[in-house]
Design an enzyme around this catalytic site. Structure first.
Site, PDB file in Angstrom:
ATOM      1  N   ASP A  12       0.854  -1.201   0.000  1.00 49.58           N
ATOM      2  CA  ASP A  12       0.000   0.000   0.000  1.00 49.58           C
ATOM      3  C   ASP A  12       0.891   1.253   0.000  1.00 49.58           C
ATOM      4  O   ASP A  12       0.836   2.051   0.927  1.00 49.58           O
ATOM      5  CB  ASP A  12      -0.938  -0.010   1.218  1.00 49.58           C
ATOM      6  CG  ASP A  12      -0.191  -0.152   2.548  1.00 49.58           C
ATOM      7  OD1 ASP A  12       0.944  -0.669   2.551  1.00 49.58           O
ATOM      8  OD2 ASP A  12      -0.733   0.266   3.587  1.00 49.58           O
ATOM      9  N   HIS A 244       9.427  -0.289   9.359  1.00 47.22           N
ATOM     10  CA  HIS A 244       8.486  -1.417   9.431  1.00 47.22           C
ATOM     11  C   HIS A 244       8.594  -2.317   8.192  1.00 47.22           C
ATOM     12  O   HIS A 244       8.874  -3.513   8.297  1.00 47.22           O
ATOM     13  CB  HIS A 244       7.038  -0.905   9.518  1.00 47.22           C
ATOM     14  CG  HIS A 244       6.775   0.048  10.636  1.00 47.22           C
ATOM     15  ND1 HIS A 244       6.788  -0.338  11.959  1.00 47.22           N
ATOM     16  CD2 HIS A 244       6.483   1.370  10.629  1.00 47.22           C
ATOM     17  CE1 HIS A 244       6.505   0.707  12.723  1.00 47.22           C
ATOM     18  NE2 HIS A 244       6.318   1.749  11.939  1.00 47.22           N
TER      19      HIS A 244
END
Length: 320
Positions: A12, A244
């Site tokens: 995303d 992340h």
């Protein structure tokens, strides 16, 4: 070195997604055979546009992009989008020209199923957003969980607070029902939670080093990183950003960078703890039959060699 691992990145983009995708393209241990897109940092349409744009930046328009779901597995359309973290365009408000490429006709779930059938036991999915596409693939093909080599996912906050609220991490919160389907599907799953990724920090000094390098990808990322650094400064009072997505990608490249525990993971799907990931270490045998019984185990990351991860990220981006 073993054979090159085929990976599909479900993404995303997203600034740290961009970093992970470019890092994957600089990692000889893996072959990126496709990108699938999902809502999360941005809406799915923009995620697709950004994925196509990043492949153009990298000169890798040979890699297909399959557009994913625009709604949650339960057909929810009220989506949480993190544009305040990544910019309105998802890439640091740079407003890049539209990409020339187009996504393939196949949906993300259909593409995932097809590739898993084409290369049974040979494809790893690196899931960097909400798990809707993966759950749809599981529903589409009961054999998907066994055909896929591994699912390495960024998700959960194991024994720490979430980053959406005290209970939930963003990707799991984005579609908790889909996450519970994935965690209990029986595939070989490796979950990288924010309890681990919050230990991996790219500092201001690291960013300066990237900007001074001649790496093409390093230069590109330095253009888009400002918004991400500003958000982390305001939200966490830190002079750096959490890696992340790159950490999750590198867990697929080199699993020895982390240590893992094994157990059952379920996801809370209602109430104020919606999106909470609950880990059962299976140390106790309960007498009652519950919704935890007969569920397959997954691996959950518990420690990370943060300096080694940052070093790999820096080296590969600077040598691009």
């Amino acid at each position: 070195m073993g054979s090159v691992k085929k990976i599909i990145i479900d993404t995303d983009p997203g600034i740290d997604d961009a970093m992970a995708i470019l890092l994957a393209l600089q990692s000889p241990e893996v072959e990126v055979i496709g990108l699938t897109t999902i809502f999360g940092n941005v809406y799915t349409t923009l995620a697709t546009r950004n994925a196509l744009h990043l492949l153009e930046v990298a000169g890798r328009t040979d890699i297909p992009v399959a557009e994913g779901s625009h709604m949650t597995i339960m057909k929810g359309t009220k989506l949480r989008i993190a544009d305040f973290v990544h910019g309105a365009d998802g890439l640091g408000n740079q407003n890049f020209a539209p990409p020339k490429g187009k996504p393939i006709e196949q949906s993300a779930a259909a593409f995932l199923v097809k590739q898993a059938n084409l290369y049974p036991g040979k494809v790893t999915v690196v899931a960097l957003g909400p798990l809707t596409n993966i759950a749809l693939a599981i529903q589409m093909d009961p054999g998907f969980s066994k055909n896929i080599e591994q699912i390495v996912l960024l998700g959960g906050a194991f024994s720490v607070n979430g980053n959406v609220n005290s209970a939930a991490e963003a990707n799991i919160f984005g579609d908790p029902e889909a996450a519970d389907i994935v965690f209990t599907c029986g595939a070989d799953i490796l979950a990288i939670g924010i309890n681990v990724t919050h230990q991996v920090v790219l500092t201001d000094a690291d960013r300066d080093k990237l900007s001074r390098s001649e790496g093409k990808f390093a230069q590109y990322l330095c253009k888009i990183l400002d918004v991400y650094f500003s958000y982390h400064h305001d939200a966490y009072d830190t002079r750096g950003v959490y890696l992340h997505d790159p950490t999750t990608l590198l867990a697929a490249v080199d699993p020895s960078l982390l240590t893992y525990t094994e157990g059952i993971v379920r996801v809370q799907t209602s109430g104020i703890t919606r999106g909470l990931t609950i880990f059962d270490n299976k140390k106790k045998r309960f007498a009652e039959v519950t919704e935890w019984c007969e569920k397959p185990t997954v691996k959950v990351a518990v420690t990370v060699d943060a300096p080694a991860v940052v070093k790999l990220v820096m080296e590969r981006l600077m040598n691009s």
